[in-house]
Design a protein around this motif. Sequence first.
Motif, mmCIF file in Angstrom:
data_model
loop_
_atom_site.group_PDB
_atom_site.id
_atom_site.type_symbol
_atom_site.label_atom_id
_atom_site.label_comp_id
_atom_site.label_asym_id
_atom_site.label_seq_id
_atom_site.Cartn_x
_atom_site.Cartn_y
_atom_site.Cartn_z
ATOM 1 N N UNK A 1 47.807 -25.130 48.493
ATOM 2 C CA UNK A 1 47.627 -25.642 49.853
ATOM 3 C C UNK A 1 48.972 -25.955 50.497
ATOM 4 N N UNK A 2 49.073 -25.718 51.799
ATOM 5 C CA UNK A 2 50.274 -26.043 52.562
ATOM 6 C C UNK A 2 50.347 -27.548 52.804
ATOM 7 N N UNK A 3 49.185 -28.176 53.034
ATOM 8 C CA UNK A 3 49.100 -29.634 53.179
ATOM 9 C C UNK A 3 47.840 -30.121 52.473
ATOM 10 N N UNK A 4 47.866 -31.374 52.034
ATOM 11 C CA UNK A 4 46.724 -31.936 51.304
ATOM 12 C C UNK A 4 46.267 -33.216 52.008
ATOM 13 N N UNK A 5 45.107 -33.168 52.677
ATOM 14 C CA UNK A 5 44.609 -34.368 53.358
ATOM 15 C C UNK A 5 44.004 -35.364 52.362
ATOM 16 N N UNK A 6 43.800 -36.606 52.790
ATOM 17 C CA UNK A 6 43.237 -37.613 51.891
ATOM 18 C C UNK A 6 41.711 -37.574 51.810
ATOM 19 N N UNK A 7 41.095 -36.529 52.348
ATOM 20 C CA UNK A 7 39.645 -36.394 52.293
ATOM 21 C C UNK A 7 39.297 -34.929 52.118
ATOM 22 N N UNK A 8 38.015 -34.614 51.948
ATOM 23 C CA UNK A 8 37.580 -33.267 51.560
ATOM 24 C C UNK A 8 37.880 -32.164 52.572
ATOM 25 N N UNK A 9 37.773 -32.454 53.847
ATOM 26 C CA UNK A 9 38.001 -31.390 54.816
ATOM 27 C C UNK A 9 38.673 -31.929 56.067
ATOM 28 N N UNK A 10 39.432 -31.067 56.697
ATOM 29 C CA UNK A 10 40.091 -31.403 57.952
ATOM 30 C C UNK A 10 39.235 -30.831 59.079
ATOM 31 N N UNK A 11 38.970 -31.612 60.119
ATOM 32 C CA UNK A 11 38.184 -31.052 61.218
ATOM 33 C C UNK A 11 38.950 -29.950 61.947
ATOM 34 N N UNK A 12 38.235 -28.891 62.273
ATOM 35 C CA UNK A 12 38.833 -27.857 63.120
ATOM 36 C C UNK A 12 38.800 -28.376 64.543
ATOM 37 N N UNK A 13 39.925 -28.247 65.219
ATOM 38 C CA UNK A 13 40.032 -28.763 66.575
ATOM 39 C C UNK A 13 40.325 -27.634 67.547
ATOM 40 N N UNK A 14 39.851 -27.787 68.743
ATOM 41 C CA UNK A 14 40.062 -26.818 69.819
ATOM 42 C C UNK A 14 40.844 -27.526 70.912
ATOM 43 N N UNK A 15 42.101 -27.137 71.063
ATOM 44 C CA UNK A 15 42.932 -27.728 72.097
ATOM 45 C C UNK A 15 43.164 -26.743 73.236
ATOM 46 N N UNK A 16 42.217 -25.846 73.455
ATOM 47 C CA UNK A 16 42.373 -24.872 74.532
ATOM 48 C C UNK A 16 42.431 -25.550 75.904
ATOM 49 N N UNK A 17 41.889 -26.741 76.019
ATOM 50 C CA UNK A 17 41.951 -27.475 77.280
ATOM 51 C C UNK A 17 43.088 -28.471 77.334
ATOM 52 N N UNK A 18 43.936 -28.499 76.296
ATOM 53 C CA UNK A 18 45.037 -29.444 76.214
ATOM 54 C C UNK A 18 44.876 -30.330 75.004
ATOM 55 N N UNK A 19 45.929 -31.014 74.632
ATOM 56 C CA UNK A 19 45.914 -31.858 73.441
ATOM 57 C C UNK A 19 45.086 -33.112 73.685
ATOM 58 N N UNK A 20 44.195 -33.426 72.737
ATOM 59 C CA UNK A 20 43.358 -34.613 72.810
ATOM 60 C C UNK A 20 43.332 -35.257 71.424
ATOM 61 N N UNK A 21 44.106 -36.332 71.205
ATOM 62 C CA UNK A 21 44.172 -36.943 69.872
ATOM 63 C C UNK A 21 42.837 -37.510 69.398
ATOM 64 N N UNK A 22 41.892 -37.724 70.309
ATOM 65 C CA UNK A 22 40.578 -38.250 69.903
ATOM 66 C C UNK A 22 39.812 -37.255 69.033
ATOM 67 N N UNK A 23 40.210 -35.974 69.045
ATOM 68 C CA UNK A 23 39.538 -34.964 68.226
ATOM 69 C C UNK A 23 39.991 -34.983 66.775
ATOM 70 N N UNK A 24 41.050 -35.718 66.489
ATOM 71 C CA UNK A 24 41.585 -35.769 65.133
ATOM 72 C C UNK A 24 40.817 -36.784 64.289
ATOM 73 N N UNK A 25 40.784 -36.565 62.982
ATOM 74 C CA UNK A 25 40.145 -37.492 62.040
ATOM 75 C C UNK A 25 41.246 -38.213 61.274
ATOM 76 N N UNK A 26 41.432 -39.501 61.567
ATOM 77 C CA UNK A 26 42.519 -40.281 60.954
ATOM 78 C C UNK A 26 43.861 -39.575 61.091
ATOM 79 N N UNK A 27 44.072 -38.946 62.246
ATOM 80 C CA UNK A 27 45.326 -38.253 62.516
ATOM 81 C C UNK A 27 45.358 -36.812 62.051
ATOM 82 N N UNK A 28 44.293 -36.321 61.405
ATOM 83 C CA UNK A 28 44.270 -34.968 60.843
ATOM 84 C C UNK A 28 43.398 -34.025 61.668
ATOM 85 N N UNK A 29 43.822 -32.797 61.760
ATOM 86 C CA UNK A 29 43.050 -31.734 62.400
ATOM 87 C C UNK A 29 43.741 -30.414 62.139
ATOM 88 N N UNK A 30 43.019 -29.320 62.276
ATOM 89 C CA UNK A 30 43.605 -27.999 62.055
ATOM 90 C C UNK A 30 43.041 -27.021 63.070
#
Length: 196
Positions: free
Chosen positions: A11-40
Amino acid sequence: MKNENQIKVHAVMIPPFDSIPEVDFSGGFNPALLKDGWGIGGYNERRENMYIAPQYKNERNIHMGVDIWAPIGEPVYAPADGIVAYTANHDEAGNYGGTIVLRHLFKGRELFALYGHLSLHSLNISQPGKNVMAGERIGWLGDESENGNWHPHLHYQLSFSDPEEADMPGVVSEKEREAALKRYPDPEKIFELLYC
């Protein structure tokens, strides 16, 4: 480097939980879409209102890498055996900040992997010419003062051709898109494992 038929992938990065949420920033960056600061996400994603620095000329907004959003200081790893090819500090606002490019041998051809938005300390431990093993830590995510003034994340991008420096266009214009997709493959399809 290992024989291309015996590639060990990490793995390139290892999160502290089982999966990282996939995020869609096509409308611009929105940190509320991240899970504890994580997203991919982000490969081949058109992102409106994110690339406003002058170098993007308001036309380069199609993302050619994968972003892994994570807290400052999270470690990043080599996914496969390779060599540190290039390093740089692109300190211009909106750029990569601390940047490392690894060279891998993958299925009989060279493959270059760019890590952007790293801490400057990463450049001290991963210097050009250094051999790295799959799973070896090559650096850490930088803060806004050293990562190009971005919310902390890793920009991870692959290239089938040698960039000849620690740089690749992370976003391209619509007219460059078709050629860029051939040169910069989807990292998830190549290594199949960006996080665990």
